[in-house]
Design a protein around this motif. Structure first.
Motif, short mmCIF file in Angstrom:
data_model
loop_
_atom_site.label_atom_id
_atom_site.label_comp_id
_atom_site.label_asym_id
_atom_site.label_seq_id
_atom_site.Cartn_x
_atom_site.Cartn_y
_atom_site.Cartn_z
N THR A 1 -12.04 -1.01 -14.63
CA THR A 1 -12.25 -1.50 -13.26
C THR A 1 -13.46 -2.41 -13.21
N GLY A 2 -14.54 -2.01 -13.89
CA GLY A 2 -15.73 -2.85 -13.93
C GLY A 2 -15.45 -4.20 -14.56
N LEU A 3 -14.69 -4.21 -15.64
CA LEU A 3 -14.32 -5.48 -16.28
C LEU A 3 -13.52 -6.36 -15.31
N LEU A 4 -12.61 -5.73 -14.58
CA LEU A 4 -11.76 -6.49 -13.67
C LEU A 4 -12.55 -7.03 -12.49
N LEU A 5 -13.52 -6.26 -12.01
CA LEU A 5 -14.31 -6.72 -10.87
C LEU A 5 -15.13 -7.94 -11.22
N HIS A 6 -15.56 -8.05 -12.48
CA HIS A 6 -16.35 -9.21 -12.88
C HIS A 6 -15.48 -10.39 -13.28
N ALA A 7 -14.20 -10.13 -13.45
CA ALA A 7 -13.26 -11.22 -13.75
C ALA A 7 -11.92 -10.87 -13.12
N PRO A 8 -11.85 -10.83 -11.77
CA PRO A 8 -10.63 -10.34 -11.11
C PRO A 8 -9.39 -11.15 -11.43
N LEU B 1 0.78 -1.23 0.00
CA LEU B 1 0.00 0.00 0.00
C LEU B 1 0.81 1.29 0.00
N PRO B 2 1.93 1.37 0.73
CA PRO B 2 2.66 2.64 0.70
C PRO B 2 3.00 3.10 -0.71
N VAL B 3 3.48 2.19 -1.53
CA VAL B 3 3.84 2.57 -2.90
C VAL B 3 2.59 2.74 -3.75
N MET B 4 1.60 1.87 -3.58
CA MET B 4 0.41 1.95 -4.43
C MET B 4 -0.38 3.23 -4.17
N LEU B 5 -0.39 3.70 -2.93
CA LEU B 5 -1.06 4.97 -2.65
C LEU B 5 -0.43 6.09 -3.46
N GLY B 6 0.88 6.03 -3.62
CA GLY B 6 1.55 7.04 -4.45
C GLY B 6 1.19 6.91 -5.90
N TRP B 7 1.12 5.67 -6.39
CA TRP B 7 0.73 5.48 -7.79
C TRP B 7 -0.71 5.92 -8.02
N PHE B 8 -1.60 5.63 -7.06
CA PHE B 8 -2.97 6.11 -7.19
C PHE B 8 -3.00 7.63 -7.23
N ALA B 9 -2.16 8.27 -6.40
CA ALA B 9 -2.15 9.73 -6.35
C ALA B 9 -1.72 10.34 -7.68
N ASP B 10 -1.01 9.59 -8.49
CA ASP B 10 -0.56 10.09 -9.79
C ASP B 10 -1.57 9.83 -10.90
N ARG C 1 1.00 -0.99 -12.83
CA ARG C 1 0.06 -0.95 -13.95
C ARG C 1 -1.38 -1.08 -13.44
N MET C 2 -1.59 -1.93 -12.46
CA MET C 2 -2.92 -2.08 -11.89
C MET C 2 -3.39 -0.77 -11.27
N ALA C 3 -2.52 -0.11 -10.52
CA ALA C 3 -2.89 1.17 -9.92
C ALA C 3 -3.27 2.19 -10.98
N HIS C 4 -2.49 2.23 -12.06
CA HIS C 4 -2.77 3.18 -13.14
C HIS C 4 -4.13 2.89 -13.78
N VAL C 5 -4.43 1.62 -14.01
CA VAL C 5 -5.70 1.25 -14.64
C VAL C 5 -6.87 1.58 -13.72
N LEU C 6 -6.77 1.19 -12.44
CA LEU C 6 -7.87 1.41 -11.52
C LEU C 6 -8.14 2.88 -11.27
N ASP D 1 6.14 -8.57 -8.46
CA ASP D 1 6.27 -7.91 -9.76
C ASP D 1 5.69 -6.51 -9.64
N THR D 2 6.55 -5.55 -9.29
CA THR D 2 6.06 -4.19 -9.06
C THR D 2 5.47 -3.57 -10.32
N ALA D 3 5.91 -4.03 -11.50
CA ALA D 3 5.34 -3.50 -12.74
C ALA D 3 3.86 -3.83 -12.83
N VAL D 4 3.47 -5.02 -12.37
CA VAL D 4 2.05 -5.39 -12.36
C VAL D 4 1.28 -4.50 -11.40
N ALA D 5 1.83 -4.31 -10.20
CA ALA D 5 1.15 -3.48 -9.21
C ALA D 5 1.00 -2.04 -9.70
#
Length: 956
Positions: free
Chosen positions: A575-582, A517-526, A563-568, A557-561
């Motif tokens: 996000t809707g597509l991912l929620l129905h097929a996580p 979460l510490p890093v992902m919060l930063g990616w979400f903020a961007d 990329r996921m933050a950027h998409v969400l 794999d931080t690249a996955v994390a």
């Protein structure tokens, strides 16, 4: 006989790079005592030290005995060795009692009796300054002064030099009507100066009692200029350094000198966030110190309330992006701007100070290390992280000092030459493998600094909200919420609840989330929408959190994390597509298998074969489509696909879906009716043009071969529509057959002969135009080919389109512009029907096809941009016009896709709502404050396209 080792060989073993030369130099001065030789072989560069030592001995044979501290200086600094050659009397400075630097430098320039512009005063200032520098470097390199003591003394020495230069300036200008304060900024203000650096200052002036303000500012400006020249002027003793006043209000375009009131008025009305960041370091250093202190006190209130300013978050994010761009450009050898460099550390620390210093006065420190210590004590940074960051900062600054001492030049670049790296390694006491060991330690510290920079904003939030057992210092929920708001979260309380839900507990899942979460919060903020990103992450984690591979994938794999933050944080649709097929999170990995239409078709056909029930088969196919829609959206958001590639990919995916659903429908109908019709689906509209968007329906026509099959063909068509319209969590692919002959009033399915008869008798120009997009997409390929050949006569008429038909098409287009635009819609902002939008460009391309495709085969394509390019190749359209039309079409198409991606629902209008428009603009690559630029760009591009349309479509 035993081999006798030569003296040169012995010297080589002792560390001399040129042992033969060292042997000659030692012989020339009669050798050195063993204790001195022992010290000499331990210095950074023995050859350099010996060279300077022999030159000093030649110049001053009566000089005092050789000191180990002197040898260490001479082994690092060629420039200070040169200084001692010219001024051997400074050798006793190493043992001379230290005096107050300000007093000594003022005495050196003869402040009590300076003649105007006296060159000797400038030279004496430089000699005295370098003498002080020599004594400080000797204590520094001998380990007799700590890093913070060194930087503080360098800062005080610079302040003393500014005071002496000011005395020279007063003598030169005779200024007597002004009080002038010199406020140190940057490292000088923070008392963390380098050995050689520009000295950042701001000048504040006030008239003396009874003097005129205008005259005081004039004199103050002349005095400031004279002071700056006194420091930077080149003399026989060189220059000191540049005095840089670029941090003043309005930068180099603003007045050099302002009154205190003028400074405050500017900061209250015009200042940008970075200017308050710069003011963190402000300290009075020379001139009228009382006036300087008043300046610092008055601006301090503004500095510590900066986080409450409007658009603060956008400014913070913009600053961060600029730093990142510098990092990319400078390269890893840059100590200041490279990855994990000093700027990474300083910027992060200062930003945390700005965010939290308003409520926590303990954070109001000028220096980086004191501020870092305060952030750690306050719980804003973990203790271990703060310690590692301080160690990295100190090590990088010591490298910087060694580099600058060598020739007393301003540099931040780690050299590549082996000799230079060897000198640096030995200066750090690394003698076995100085180059390798230095390089390893430098890069290790840089990597650690970069890692900590990435997480520095966010780790305290976890300590505050997740209530980790190992955390002793926690932020209050109020402070944590304020921090989140400052970082761009519009609902910080909601964000805190999500963080707590994810990271609270002692399970392995919670432990990994606390790491992520510490890093992902930063990616979400961007991202454009941090709140949506964090919410989506919680929802996906709730569905997959107990799945062993999920969190392990994100952790490893931080690249996955990332990329996921950027998409969400960018796309509600994805996000809707991912929620129905996580489980589709796995597609974010770089090693995820890339598939194309052939693989999709094979998988879809296998699904239809595997499932006995048509409904189950089509559900499996729609699941495949959902997965590939997500993969496409991710690639689109990541800039891996351009708009044409997106259109082709989505159209191919829809073709595969239609074919599989058709196979299921035919299987069911044939099972019930024992008759299999030859049946083809003809793509029309955007599907036919391979230009589908995420929101596109499937515009189609249905054709079958034999009139005796009509009942079965009709059943197949209806079953196909039913299967694809069944309620499901997947995005629908709705069948729209309204472009068929007679529209909704006509038969849903016709034979090839019926189509031929209708078009021969009743076809109108608009139907010929619609058929320009017709292509086979599913079913009986031979039948589809026959259909295409049949309609070629209509869409590519021999001899071109009659002028009466051209006029009719133009009238139809004008009518459409007048009637079909939604009520109240701004014609300039409707991407489909607005001026210069998709319809404008497509009608230009289609009119060119109708008029000229019979003579120019290159125009026989269903795709808009290919048509325009073919028209240029055929000499029917200017290349400049094609570029304008193509740009408008791509821009409008990207906006329509971005609306769907961002909002999760289709739209044709550029959003009027400011927030929605900002989100769309961010998704299209504009900065947070680029919403108006986005709007201006779209208006400009479509305005130019409309001018081409007026000339090419409606002209001649």
């Amino acid at each position: 006989m035993p081999r006798i080792e030569s003296n040169a060989a012995r010297l080589a073993k002792l560390g001399f790079a040129d042992a033969a030369r060292a042997e000659r130099l030692l012989a020339g001065i009669g050798g050195l005592p063993d204790p001195v030789m022992e010290v000499l072989t331990e210095v950074a560069d023995p050859d350099l030290a010996l060279t300077s030592l022999t030159r000093i001995a030649e110049r001053a044979p009566e000089a005092a005995g050789i000191d180990g501290r002197l040898l260490r200086v001479l082994g690092v600094s060629d420039a200070l060795g040169e200084h001692l050659v010219r001024h051997p009397g400074d050798l006793d400075r190493l043992d001379r009692p230290r005096r107050n630097a300000r007093d000594e430098l003022l005495e050196a320039v003869g402040a009590a009796d300076i003649q105007a512009a006296e060159p000797e005063a400038l030279a004496r200032l430089r000699v005295a300054y370098r003498g002080r520098l020599l004594a400080l470097a000797a204590r520094d390199l001998a380990g007799e002064a700590t890093f913070t003591e060194v930087t503080a003394e360098l800062s005080d020495l610079a302040a003393a030099a500014l005071e002496a230069a000011l005395a020279i300036g007063r003598a030169e200008t005779g200024a007597d009507a002004v009080r002038l304060a010199v406020v140190g900024m940057g490292k000088c203000g923070a008392r963390e100066l380098n050995y050689i650096s520009d000295v950042d200052v701001i000048f504040v002036a006030e008239p003396v009692e009874g003097a005129d303000e205008v005259e005081a500012l004039r004199q103050g400006t002349r005095l400031a200029q004279a002071m700056m020249r006194a420091c930077s002027a080149v003399t026989a003793e060189g220059a000191l350094w540049e005095v840089d006043a670029g941090l003043r209000p309005e930068g180099n375009a603003g007045p050099l000198v302002r009154t205190l009131a003028s400074h405050l008025a500017y900061y209250r009305r015009w200042a940008k966030t970075w200017e308050f960041q710069a003011l963190l370091k402000a300290r009075p250093v020379a001139g009228d110190l009382e006036l300087g202190a008043a300046y610092v006190e008055e601006t301090s209130e503004l500095v510590w309330s900066a986080a409450t300013r409007e658009n603060f978050v956008e400014d913070v994010q913009a600053m961060r992006r600029r730093v990142e761009e510098h990092v990319k450009r400078e390269g890893e050898r840059q100590l200041k701007l490279g990855p994990g460099g000093l700027r990474d550390i300083e910027f992060a620390v200062q930003l945390l100070q700005l965010v939290h210093g308003r409520l926590d006065p303990l954070l109001r420190r000028r220096g980086t290390l004191p501020a870092l210590n305060a952030l750690s004590r306050g719980g804003y940074i973990g203790r271990d992280d703060a310690k590692a960051l301080a160690e990295a900062y100190t090590y990088l600054r010591r490298i910087e000092h060694l580099l600058q001492l060598h020739r007393l030049r301003r540099t931040h670049l780690v050299p590549e030459g082996e000799a230079d790296l060897r000198r640096l390694g030995r200066a750090f006491g690394q003698y076995t493998d100085p180059v390798g060991e230095f390089t390893r330690r430098w890069k290790q510290h840089a990597r650690e600094a970069r890692r900590l920079h990435e997480k520095l904003f966010y780790r305290p939030l976890l300590q505050a909200v997740a209530r980790l057992p190992e955390s002793e210092d926690r932020l209050s929920p109020t402070a944590a919420a304020a921090r989140l708001r400052a970082l761009g979260y519009e609902d910080p309380q909601g964000a805190l609840r999500h963080i707590a839900a994810l990271a609270t507990g002692v399970t392995r899942r919670a432990a990994i989330q606390r790491t992520l979460l510490p890093v992902m919060l930063g990616w979400f903020a961007d991202t454009p929408d941090p709140d949506a990103g964090l919410l989506g992450f919680r929802q996906v984690s709730d569905k997959l959190g107990t799945t062993p591979w999920y969190l392990r994938l994100l952790r490893d794999d931080t690249a996955v994390a990332e990329r996921m933050a950027h998409v969400l944080g960018s796309s509600r649709y994805a996000t809707g597509l991912l929620l129905h097929a996580p489980e589709a999170v796995a597609l974010l990995g770089s090693g995820a298998e890339r598939r194309g239409p052939a693989e999709w078709a094979a998988e879809a056909a296998a699904a239809v074969t595997r499932h006995e029930e048509a409904e189950s088969a089509v559900a499996a196919v729609r699941s495949l489509r959902r997965r590939e829609l997500f993969r496409t959206a991710v690639a689109d958001l990541g800039g891996e696909l351009d708009i044409e590639q997106v259109g082709v990919t989505l159209s191919d995916l829809n073709d595969v879906t239609l074919q599989a659903a058709l196979d299921a429908a035919i299987a069911k109908v044939c099972l019930e009716r024992h008759r299999r019709p030859r049946f083809a689906v003809i793509a029309m509209g955007r599907l036919g043009g391979m230009e589908c968007s995420y929101a596109s329906d499937a515009d189609v026509m249905f054709v079958h071969a034999d009139g005796d099959e009509s009942e079965a063909a009709f059943a197949v068509a209806n079953e196909l529509r039913r299967l694809l319209a069944l309620p499901a969590p997947d995005p629908p692919l709705l069948i729209d057959p309204d472009l068929r002959p007679e529209g909704r009033q006509g038969p849903l399915v016709r034979t090839l002969a019926s189509y031929r008869a209708y078009y021969a008798r009743w076809s109108s120009p608009w139907e010929s135009q619609a058929l320009l997009r017709a292509r086979f997409c599913a079913g009986d390929a031979a039948l589809g080919t026959e259909f295409a050949a049949m309609v070629d006569e209509l869409r590519y008429p021999k001899g071109g389109l009659p002028e009466t038909s051209v006029r009719e098409i133009r009238r139809l287009k004008a009518r459409m512009e007048a009637e079909r635009l939604p009520r109240g819609a701004d014609p300039a902002l409707h991407t489909k029907l607005g001026r210069g939008g998709l319809s404008d460009v497509e009608w230009v391309a289609q009119l060119l096809q109708l008029r000229h495709a019979s003579d120019h085969p290159g125009l026989r394509t269903t795709r808009t941009l290919q048509t325009l390019r073919a028209a240029v190749a055929a000499g029917l359209l200017d290349a400049a016009d094609e570029a304008v039309l193509g740009e408008a079409w791509r821009f409008a198409s990207r906006i329509r896709d971005a609306i769907m991606l961002v909002k999760g629902r289709a739209g044709d209008m550029v959003p009027a709502d400011g927030r929605d428009r900002r989100l769309i603009a961010r998704t299209l690559g504009y900065p947070p404050d680029g919403s108006e630029d986005f709007l201006d760009d779209y208006r400009r591009v479509t305005r130019r396209a409309r001018q081409v349309v007026e000339r090419v479509f409606y002209g001649d």
